[in-house]
Design a protein around this motif. Structure first.
Motif, short mmCIF file in Angstrom:
data_model
loop_
_atom_site.label_atom_id
_atom_site.label_comp_id
_atom_site.label_asym_id
_atom_site.label_seq_id
_atom_site.Cartn_x
_atom_site.Cartn_y
_atom_site.Cartn_z
N GLU A 129 -17.31 7.85 -5.26
CA GLU A 129 -16.09 8.56 -4.85
C GLU A 129 -16.37 9.39 -3.61
OE1 GLU A 129 -14.29 10.84 -8.02
OE2 GLU A 129 -12.92 11.87 -6.65
N ILE A 130 -15.38 9.54 -2.75
CA ILE A 130 -15.55 10.35 -1.56
C ILE A 130 -14.75 11.65 -1.65
CG2 ILE A 130 -16.11 8.49 0.02
CD1 ILE A 130 -13.21 8.39 0.89
N ASN A 155 -1.47 1.01 6.48
CA ASN A 155 -0.88 0.09 5.51
C ASN A 155 -1.92 -0.20 4.42
OD1 ASN A 155 1.35 -1.56 4.92
ND2 ASN A 155 1.47 -2.09 7.10
N THR A 159 -2.62 -2.49 0.88
CA THR A 159 -2.14 -3.49 -0.08
C THR A 159 -3.25 -3.91 -1.03
OG1 THR A 159 -2.62 -5.24 1.51
CG2 THR A 159 -0.36 -4.46 1.44
N GLY A 160 -2.88 -4.67 -2.05
CA GLY A 160 -3.84 -5.21 -2.99
C GLY A 160 -3.54 -4.82 -4.44
N ASN A 161 -2.26 -4.45 -4.67
CA ASN A 161 -1.86 -4.10 -6.05
C ASN A 161 -2.65 -2.87 -6.53
OD1 ASN A 161 -0.56 -4.30 -8.47
ND2 ASN A 161 -1.19 -6.39 -8.91
N LEU A 162 -2.73 -1.86 -5.69
CA LEU A 162 -3.53 -0.67 -5.97
C LEU A 162 -2.69 0.44 -6.60
CD1 LEU A 162 -5.52 -0.35 -2.61
CD2 LEU A 162 -5.90 -1.92 -4.54
N HIS A 165 -6.81 -3.88 2.80
CA HIS A 165 -6.40 -4.75 1.70
C HIS A 165 -7.57 -4.96 0.75
CE1 HIS A 165 -4.41 -7.89 -0.54
NE2 HIS A 165 -5.33 -8.77 -0.21
N THR A 180 -6.51 6.91 1.95
CA THR A 180 -6.02 8.00 2.80
C THR A 180 -7.13 9.00 3.10
OG1 THR A 180 -3.84 7.79 1.81
CG2 THR A 180 -4.29 9.84 2.98
N ILE A 181 -7.90 9.35 2.06
CA ILE A 181 -8.99 10.30 2.24
C ILE A 181 -10.01 9.75 3.25
CG2 ILE A 181 -10.91 11.47 1.08
CD1 ILE A 181 -9.14 11.30 -1.51
N GLU A 195 -4.99 6.81 -2.67
CA GLU A 195 -5.44 8.10 -2.15
C GLU A 195 -6.83 8.00 -1.54
OE1 GLU A 195 -2.95 11.38 -4.84
OE2 GLU A 195 -5.12 11.23 -5.06
N GLY A 255 -4.78 -10.09 -5.14
CA GLY A 255 -3.50 -9.42 -5.35
C GLY A 255 -2.97 -9.46 -6.76
N LYS A 289 -2.16 4.63 -7.63
CA LYS A 289 -2.06 5.85 -6.83
C LYS A 289 -3.40 6.42 -6.39
CE LYS A 289 -0.99 10.69 -7.99
NZ LYS A 289 -0.47 11.56 -9.07
N VAL A 290 -4.37 6.46 -7.31
CA VAL A 290 -5.65 7.09 -6.98
C VAL A 290 -6.44 6.26 -5.97
CG1 VAL A 290 -7.88 7.82 -7.94
CG2 VAL A 290 -5.77 8.31 -9.18
N PRO A 319 -11.05 6.05 -8.23
CA PRO A 319 -11.60 6.57 -6.97
C PRO A 319 -12.90 5.91 -6.55
CG PRO A 319 -12.17 8.04 -8.77
CD PRO A 319 -11.39 6.90 -9.39
#
Ligand code: CA
Ligand code: CA
Ligand code: CA
Ligand code: CA
Ligand code: CA
Ligand code: CA
Ligand code: CA
Ligand code: CA
Ligand code: CA
Ligand code: CA
Ligand code: CA
Ligand code: CA
Lengths: 198, 198, 198, 198, 198, 198
Positions: free
Chosen positions: A122-123, A41, A43-46, A83, A55-56, A52, A87, A48-49, A94
């Motif tokens: 960045e990772i 999950n 959150t935090g008004n993020l 999070h 997820t990475i 990602e 918000g 797309k990048v 990144p």
């Protein structure tokens, strides 16, 4: 108004450096576990990048669990929630990658985060840390927030060299190339108080 | 027309303070349980950030169930529905966070909400309450609605100090830093009438 | 052309009052059950808020099944489909809430809907009925459609008092505060002809 | 170029009447079954309302399976695909409702569709047929396409009365109020050649 | 600033050539495995077409697993994550196809990628490599990044012939027609150091 | 630059005719099977209508599996991926329908596609082939690409008659009404080399 560093003794809370339209700022990456089936999950008004990046970080840890002594079973027994307060502020990019990675490794190992440390970078999936922008603004924000140590990509060293010495007083920089160096630098070998047994 | 405080004796109904284009107002956070598999339903014409607040509140409670004596099994046996009337009004922002948290803890513990209390503040995953905007307008709305006690983030104390004394007559303020303080302040130790056994 | 009241003898069909750009109108809320796993289908060219009303009605009934003697098992054995003709007209807003609630309670109890009755009002999760707009236009439409009784929120009584007496002739108003009053008023104790055994 | 009526001997193919920007036209509703788990697939470049019609038709049949002697088990053993050629033309609106209903009842009963018949009308969940627009243009298209019989909602009779007698020569109209009348009128009691045993 | 070739010793990291608004550049395709159920995760701020390339590469390998001695069982036991740094840069187009294919075959066979090699070309499901654009810019970027060998589609040979000889010094070109030739050329027969046993 | 016909000996690769803004062109429909659970993957930068064509083709084959001796079990044991190169070109419209149908029947029967044949036409669920546009441009492209035989809908014969004889030299046309005729014409009775046993 700028944020101040807060000493967080719980696992999964790490201080990052952000660069926004109104200048540099610090931000907190927070992550928690709850019983579940391995959902992530965010959150935090993020944007797309930045999602990602989460997820990475998560997938990198799953793929390299043994590197930090994490039992792969835990990935299926818990849900993870990441999070980024606050918000009301949209965030993207990144550069919170290493902060998210550190947050999640702290969460899964219950290792304590070092005091007064912040980071930006960045990772990647191959374990390299990549340089990011806005270094000058981020450093000024770190000082205002009483940060003492900062982790940056080795390639960002040149950005630090362009900043006047007086602005850097009281700050120690750690330049890294690999994601494993970030973890070694940012997490202590101690467990957090009341560490969960996963 | 402004809303008036209503004494709600059911679990899960908590009064929040909102700041809209037409000024301050009170709002109600309502939550209910139904037999299910742990789904979270959110309604009330809410924007992305306000929906995220509901998720954060829910995940925080799941991760800290023992703090309030909640049996983690219940999270898998019920669906939760959070609603914010009135449906015709679009709502957004993180400031209902502590109200949502209080609503859900009341729901899962069946503890009664204190009378004539309202609140506003952002929540985090590390348990801190963050300050929010529109304090002056929210306070005026609270008075009109016959609220007696208000929970705010400690960092919002400065906003209260800028309001003329006469507007504050009859109101008691509770300044908090931690989310656990909100729950201690807002929920009584009594169960609601006809409390459900979860 | 306006709709006329139709005496519907099947469970789940209830007459509501709508307020559109071209004035007031009556509308029908229709719901049916089919063997399934508890899915909720909503059609009729509805906007987000009106779809939320259907969800709220459904979840409220699930959470208060005992109030109307509904066996909670049925929620998992059937799919529910709620439709609002006419498909060519986009519809939105929370005011069909009590009509949807009545439709679903009729469906799950197979109780007959009272004759010549119509209604309009927003629903909540705490069981309160909230007032809605467009009362004057809705009342005129109800008269044209040969409606005899109308259920409204108590807070809408003031809107009725502003309407000339002559327009109200032949109409009986029932002002309610609680959702349970709506059901008591709108559903008879009789089952529909050929009632299904759920 | 307009379409011509084609005698379709397979189950599930029914002729409808459409009203587009370039005038009236006939269209075909095609449906097929394949082994599956009860999924509904809808294609043909259809808008939201027309897709809803397909869902309503499907759910109405599921809820009233006994009315046409359909074993409810089949709904779980097959997937249904409804298609409306021609894919290059966007289509929308509720008026294909009775055509879709007829197509699906033919499909599930394997009953043959009557020859040279076409239809247009909106469906509901309470079993009523509702009137639709564009009647004059649709009738002209039906004649050009060699249709002999047309099923319309009783409320559309007035539209037919406004059309000059000469345009109606050779056409028989069936005015219906209930969806069950459509099926009685449009489907023969014969099975299609090589009828599937479901 | 342009990227430099990095010798990557881990499986799944392959160097591609990209053509962006600011000229040619090299990029890295990174892929990793984690225990899972066969999900494919794609990150890197990629557009629709570039994501499709990843899907095509994955499905082609699944369909031709025996070609490279891959046990089809592994596709169900692991999740695959493909990432293309740098996250701040939006990327799209089909030209990373052969790079993604090579990355995934390296990942599933744990074969080492040849040193100092880069590539660009579109993939298909029938195993052909298709030509791509921006060849001149890509070649200049490859030279700057110290690439020694480049794999291109045979149909792109004409683009190389239009480039001045001096720009090509130190570069070896491999022109291919089939996707299997790419793998033969780009992967060594050696396993990576610490190769995983899948 | 236009595409040339390529003799494809693998199952599932069929040549279609496309009509784009820059004139006519040939295109390839490619499909492959991989072990799975019956999912359908569609790539190639396709618009909604062209994706629908793929779904229609797939569902038609599932519903008529016996027509071509396909064991319905295979639909649950494999995933199907349909791709239309070239990824950089957006494509849409229903005219690739018969090409997709042919590709999938070839795939599921492993029958060889006839040499030097191309086709264009819309498919339906009732088995009819519908006419499509851009015939003149498509025919010119077919000739340039060395196509010898072309399958068209019978209703497109009139379009061919309007083309000058000299442009048609060397081309044989097959006009069809039914989808089964397309398969009879386009697929040989021979299996492809190294045919898979499904
Ligand atoms: Ca801040
Ligand atoms: Ca950061
Ligand atoms: Ca209000
Ligand atoms: Ca609030
Ligand atoms: Ca109406
Ligand atoms: Ca209503
Ligand atoms: Ca037509
Ligand atoms: Ca129709
Ligand atoms: Ca770069
Ligand atoms: Ca590339
Ligand atoms: Ca081409
Ligand atoms: Ca074609």
């Amino acid at each position: 108004e700028r944020d101040k560093y807060e000493n967080n003794d719980v696992a999964g809370v790490v201080t990052g450096l952000a660069w926004t339209q109104v200048g540099g700022d610090i931000l907190f990456i927070e992550s928690i576990l709850s019983q579940g089936k391995g959902n992530l999950n965010i959150t935090g008004n993020l944007g797309k990048v930045m999602k990602e990046s989460a997820t990475i970080a998560m997938e990198y840890i799953k793929s390299n669990a043994d590197k930090w002594g994490i039992d792969p079973e835990v990935f299926n027994k818990y849900n993870v929630h990441i999070h980024v307060p606050e918000g009301a502020t949209p965030k993207d990019g990144p550069s919170a990658g290493i902060t998210m990675l550190t947050s999640l490794v702290s969460l899964f190992t219950q290792r304590k985060v070092k005091k007064s440390i912040a980071m930006t970078g960045e990772i990647t999936l191959r374990g390299k840390v990549l340089p990011v922008g806005g270094i000058k603004e981020k450093i000024l924000a770190a000082k205002r927030a009483s940060i003492k140590e900062i982790i940056l990509c080795k390639d960002n060293e040149r950005d630090i060299k362009e900043i006047k010495e007086e602005y850097l007083k009281g700050l120690t920089f750690h330049y890294v190339k690999e994601m494993s160096e970030v973890i070694d630098m940012a997490l202590t070998d101690e467990k957090v108080y009341n560490a969960k047994t996963l």
